[in-house]
Design a protein around this motif. Structure first.
Motif, PDB file in Angstrom:
ATOM      1  N   ARG A   1      49.754   9.005   8.961  1.00 23.14           N
ATOM      2  CA  ARG A   1      50.144   8.588   7.610  1.00 23.14           C
ATOM      3  C   ARG A   1      49.554   9.416   6.471  1.00 23.14           C
ATOM      4  NH1 ARG A   1      49.153   3.071   5.727  1.00 23.14           N
ATOM      5  NH2 ARG A   1      50.219   4.087   4.014  1.00 23.14           N
ATOM      6  N   PHE A   2      48.375   9.952   6.657  1.00 26.23           N
ATOM      7  CA  PHE A   2      47.675  10.627   5.558  1.00 26.23           C
ATOM      8  C   PHE A   2      48.245  12.026   5.343  1.00 26.23           C
ATOM      9  CE2 PHE A   2      43.903  13.199   4.197  1.00 26.23           C
ATOM     10  CZ  PHE A   2      43.758  12.636   2.941  1.00 26.23           C
ATOM     11  N   GLU A   3      48.561  12.335   4.107  1.00 25.35           N
ATOM     12  CA  GLU A   3      49.088  13.668   3.789  1.00 25.35           C
ATOM     13  C   GLU A   3      47.932  14.598   3.461  1.00 25.35           C
ATOM     14  OE1 GLU A   3      52.022  13.263   0.762  1.00 25.35           O
ATOM     15  OE2 GLU A   3      53.310  11.965   1.972  1.00 25.35           O
ATOM     16  N   GLY A   4      47.400  15.184   4.503  1.00 26.79           N
ATOM     17  CA  GLY A   4      46.259  16.072   4.335  1.00 26.79           C
ATOM     18  C   GLY A   4      45.577  16.310   5.669  1.00 26.79           C
ATOM     19  N   VAL A   5      44.356  16.810   5.611  1.00 27.20           N
ATOM     20  CA  VAL A   5      43.569  17.127   6.802  1.00 27.20           C
ATOM     21  C   VAL A   5      42.724  15.916   7.185  1.00 27.20           C
ATOM     22  CG1 VAL A   5      41.759  18.633   7.714  1.00 27.20           C
ATOM     23  CG2 VAL A   5      43.459  19.550   6.143  1.00 27.20           C
ATOM     24  N   VAL A   6      42.712  15.591   8.471  1.00 22.89           N
ATOM     25  CA  VAL A   6      41.892  14.485   8.978  1.00 22.89           C
ATOM     26  C   VAL A   6      40.841  15.053   9.923  1.00 22.89           C
ATOM     27  CG1 VAL A   6      41.863  12.300  10.230  1.00 22.89           C
ATOM     28  CG2 VAL A   6      43.861  12.904   8.829  1.00 22.89           C
ATOM     29  N   TYR A   7      39.586  14.746   9.639  1.00 22.02           N
ATOM     30  CA  TYR A   7      38.488  15.189  10.505  1.00 22.02           C
ATOM     31  C   TYR A   7      38.016  14.073  11.417  1.00 22.02           C
ATOM     32  CZ  TYR A   7      37.606  19.780   8.456  1.00 22.02           C
ATOM     33  OH  TYR A   7      37.711  21.090   8.079  1.00 22.02           O
ATOM     34  N   LEU A   8      38.052  14.333  12.712  1.00 27.49           N
ATOM     35  CA  LEU A   8      37.393  13.493  13.709  1.00 27.49           C
ATOM     36  C   LEU A   8      36.005  14.077  13.903  1.00 27.49           C
ATOM     37  CD1 LEU A   8      38.917  12.301  17.099  1.00 27.49           C
ATOM     38  CD2 LEU A   8      36.582  13.166  16.960  1.00 27.49           C
ATOM     39  N   THR A   9      34.979  13.282  13.655  1.00 25.79           N
ATOM     40  CA  THR A   9      33.611  13.772  13.839  1.00 25.79           C
ATOM     41  C   THR A   9      32.888  12.896  14.858  1.00 25.79           C
ATOM     42  OG1 THR A   9      32.522  12.425  12.132  1.00 25.79           O
ATOM     43  CG2 THR A   9      33.561  14.494  11.414  1.00 25.79           C
ATOM     44  N   SER A  10      31.895  13.481  15.513  1.00 30.05           N
ATOM     45  CA  SER A  10      31.098  12.741  16.501  1.00 30.05           C
ATOM     46  C   SER A  10      29.760  13.433  16.689  1.00 30.05           C
ATOM     47  CB  SER A  10      31.829  12.673  17.843  1.00 30.05           C
ATOM     48  OG  SER A  10      31.984  13.976  18.383  1.00 30.05           O
ATOM     49  N   ARG A  11      28.801  12.660  17.165  1.00 32.32           N
ATOM     50  CA  ARG A  11      27.485  13.231  17.447  1.00 32.32           C
ATOM     51  C   ARG A  11      27.565  14.188  18.638  1.00 32.32           C
ATOM     52  NH1 ARG A  11      22.748   9.005  18.487  1.00 32.32           N
ATOM     53  NH2 ARG A  11      24.361   8.245  19.893  1.00 32.32           N
ATOM     54  N   ASP A  12      28.300  13.773  19.679  1.00 29.29           N
ATOM     55  CA  ASP A  12      28.427  14.566  20.902  1.00 29.29           C
ATOM     56  C   ASP A  12      29.683  15.433  20.810  1.00 29.29           C
ATOM     57  OD1 ASP A  12      29.566  15.043  23.693  1.00 29.29           O
ATOM     58  OD2 ASP A  12      27.569  14.271  24.199  1.00 29.29           O
ATOM     59  N   GLU A  13      29.492  16.730  20.806  1.00 26.78           N
ATOM     60  CA  GLU A  13      30.621  17.639  20.585  1.00 26.78           C
ATOM     61  C   GLU A  13      31.629  17.599  21.727  1.00 26.78           C
ATOM     62  OE1 GLU A  13      31.593  22.255  19.308  1.00 26.78           O
ATOM     63  OE2 GLU A  13      29.563  21.458  19.110  1.00 26.78           O
ATOM     64  N   THR A  14      31.167  17.527  22.963  1.00 25.54           N
ATOM     65  CA  THR A  14      32.085  17.497  24.111  1.00 25.54           C
ATOM     66  C   THR A  14      33.000  16.287  24.046  1.00 25.54           C
ATOM     67  OG1 THR A  14      30.463  18.649  25.477  1.00 25.54           O
ATOM     68  CG2 THR A  14      32.236  17.499  26.622  1.00 25.54           C
ATOM     69  N   ARG A  15      32.418  15.114  23.762  1.00 31.40           N
ATOM     70  CA  ARG A  15      33.224  13.896  23.671  1.00 31.40           C
ATOM     71  C   ARG A  15      34.193  13.963  22.489  1.00 31.40           C
ATOM     72  NH1 ARG A  15      28.385   9.469  24.710  1.00 31.40           N
ATOM     73  NH2 ARG A  15      28.125   9.887  26.946  1.00 31.40           N
ATOM     74  N   GLY A  16      33.717  14.541  21.402  1.00 33.08           N
ATOM     75  CA  GLY A  16      34.573  14.661  20.231  1.00 33.08           C
ATOM     76  C   GLY A  16      35.770  15.557  20.480  1.00 33.08           C
ATOM     77  N   ARG A  17      35.538  16.691  21.118  1.00 28.39           N
ATOM     78  CA  ARG A  17      36.646  17.621  21.386  1.00 28.39           C
ATOM     79  C   ARG A  17      37.612  17.027  22.411  1.00 28.39           C
ATOM     80  NH1 ARG A  17      36.280  22.038  18.537  1.00 28.39           N
ATOM     81  NH2 ARG A  17      34.251  22.788  17.800  1.00 28.39           N
ATOM     82  N   THR A  18      37.089  16.263  23.363  1.00 28.88           N
ATOM     83  CA  THR A  18      37.953  15.576  24.330  1.00 28.88           C
ATOM     84  C   THR A  18      38.851  14.572  23.615  1.00 28.88           C
ATOM     85  OG1 THR A  18      36.320  15.833  26.097  1.00 28.88           O
ATOM     86  CG2 THR A  18      37.974  14.113  26.397  1.00 28.88           C
ATOM     87  N   ALA A  19      38.290  13.867  22.626  1.00 29.51           N
ATOM     88  CA  ALA A  19      39.068  12.899  21.845  1.00 29.51           C
ATOM     89  C   ALA A  19      40.184  13.600  21.067  1.00 29.51           C
ATOM     90  CB  ALA A  19      38.151  12.139  20.896  1.00 29.51           C
ATOM     91  N   VAL A  20      39.872  14.752  20.505  1.00 31.01           N
ATOM     92  CA  VAL A  20      40.892  15.533  19.782  1.00 31.01           C
ATOM     93  C   VAL A  20      42.017  15.936  20.732  1.00 31.01           C
ATOM     94  CG1 VAL A  20      41.341  17.743  18.632  1.00 31.01           C
ATOM     95  CG2 VAL A  20      39.379  16.353  17.941  1.00 31.01           C
ATOM     96  N   GLU A  21      41.657  16.351  21.949  1.00 31.34           N
ATOM     97  CA  GLU A  21      42.673  16.729  22.941  1.00 31.34           C
ATOM     98  C   GLU A  21      43.586  15.548  23.265  1.00 31.34           C
ATOM     99  OE1 GLU A  21      40.547  18.313  26.261  1.00 31.34           O
ATOM    100  OE2 GLU A  21      39.755  20.017  25.110  1.00 31.34           O
ATOM    101  N   GLU A  22      43.012  14.336  23.339  1.00 29.71           N
ATOM    102  CA  GLU A  22      43.821  13.142  23.598  1.00 29.71           C
ATOM    103  C   GLU A  22      44.853  12.930  22.487  1.00 29.71           C
ATOM    104  OE1 GLU A  22      43.845  10.880  26.246  1.00 29.71           O
ATOM    105  OE2 GLU A  22      42.706  12.532  27.123  1.00 29.71           O
ATOM    106  N   LEU A  23      44.424  13.152  21.257  1.00 34.60           N
ATOM    107  CA  LEU A  23      45.341  12.984  20.124  1.00 34.60           C
ATOM    108  C   LEU A  23      46.364  14.113  20.072  1.00 34.60           C
ATOM    109  CD1 LEU A  23      42.782  11.689  17.488  1.00 34.60           C
ATOM    110  CD2 LEU A  23      44.576  10.376  18.623  1.00 34.60           C
ATOM    111  N   ASN A  24      45.961  15.308  20.489  1.00 38.76           N
ATOM    112  CA  ASN A  24      46.909  16.429  20.544  1.00 38.76           C
ATOM    113  C   ASN A  24      48.075  16.115  21.479  1.00 38.76           C
ATOM    114  OD1 ASN A  24      44.399  19.109  20.380  1.00 38.76           O
ATOM    115  ND2 ASN A  24      45.352  17.894  18.758  1.00 38.76           N
ATOM    116  N   LYS A  25      47.796  15.367  22.541  1.00 34.88           N
ATOM    117  CA  LYS A  25      48.860  14.980  23.493  1.00 34.88           C
ATOM    118  C   LYS A  25      49.893  14.069  22.842  1.00 34.88           C
ATOM    119  CE  LYS A  25      45.743  15.214  27.465  1.00 34.88           C
ATOM    120  NZ  LYS A  25      44.931  14.403  28.407  1.00 34.88           N
TER     121      LYS A  25
END
Length: 289
Positions: A26-50
């Motif tokens: 819904r948001f017209e712009g850039v959305v940042y997913l942030t996390s303390r653990d980088e591996t878990r954060g990047r895995t979460a981004v991959e899930e959303l990319n799917k």
């Protein structure tokens, strides 16, 4: 005009993950997913990319000044500022209703003390007319406190950050020296560290609103409901996607007259100061199947 930016902390799973997913739609712009653990954060981004969603990722440990400073510098360099900040990162003690001083300090540091770091480093980047959503809890309503002195002090019109910090320090000192009293809190003093941290977060939301008022930035805290996440050991009446609806409403849709409020999971604005209300957290709800 520079592109709009939304940031969600603690977003590799649970409600934070669902908020990022909803914002990406819904948001017209850039959305940042942030996390303390980088591996878990990047895995979460991959899930959303799917799902054909494209959040950006950046590591962010909200308790680490250097980590927050690096993120601030990245946002400033890449975007010049941000428009929406959803402070979601949190920890709770759902497995044991009574915890040690060390555990309580950890809970307070993540759920409350971190907001002071973000306030210092990230809040100055928020653009005029921006929005801040502090994810609190039913543990964050004043009715969780039974100690009359602290009810009065946290309710005063000229509340300041020293009052809130002294409340938190009073609790931690009592835990450390063995003078903690269950009767100072609702529900037999269960989950006291989480209650103290979230009451402090809800209280400081109102101070933050006062400071942001002249720039028409809306700062609100909210209780997302009892949500089925790892934090609640899977107990709850809400899915993470349902729980994301009210935070996203506060970030995108709420009227800009809604400021410094404590909002319930169904979008109702509650009187945070009503210490006699039945809004406090009850551990019995965690037994629900």
């Amino acid at each position: 005009m520079s592109e709009r930016v939304a940031v969600v902390t603690g977003a590799n799973k649970g409600i934070g993950f669902a908020i990022v997913k909803a914002l990406c739609k819904r948001f017209e712009g850039v959305v940042y997913l942030t996390s303390r653990d980088e591996t878990r954060g990047r895995t979460a981004v991959e899930e959303l990319n799917k799902l054909d969603l494209q959040p950006r990722y950046h590591q962010l440990d909200i308790t680490d000044v250097q980590s927050v400073s690096r993120f601030r510098d990245h946002i400033k360099r890449s975007h010049g500022g941000l428009d929406i900040l959803i402070n979601n990162a949190a920890v709770a003690n759902c497995s044991d209703p009574y915890t040690t001083y060390e555990e309580n300090k950890y809970i307070v540091d993540i759920n409350y003390k971190s907001i002071l770091i973000l306030q210092d480093l990230l809040f100055p980047l928020i653009r005029d007319n921006g929005r801040i959503v502090n994810i609190s809890s039913d543990c964050g309503h004043l009715s969780n406190i039974r100690n009359k002195k602290w009810i009065q002090r946290l309710s005063k019109k000229n509340l300041n950050v020293d009052d809130i910090n002294e409340f938190v320090d009073w609790f931690l000192e009592n835990c450390r020296n063995g003078t903690f009293k269950k009767e100072d809190f609702a529900d037999e003093g269960t989950m006291a560290g989480y209650r103290v941290a979230k009451v402090a977060l809800s209280a400081i939301t109102m101070l933050q609103q006062r400071e942001m008022e002249e720039r028409n930035i809306c700062v609100n805290s909210m209780h997302p409901g009892l949500v089925r996440t790892s934090m609640t050991n899977g107990v709850g009446f809400y899915s993470i996607d349902e729980a994301a609806e009210t935070p996203v409403y506060l970030a995108l849709d709420a009227p800009d007259t809604l400021k410094g409020a404590y909002v319930w999971y169904d979008k109702r604005v509650l009187d945070w100061y009503d210490s006699e209300a039945d809004y406090f957290f009850k551990t019995s709800t965690l037994q629900v199947k």
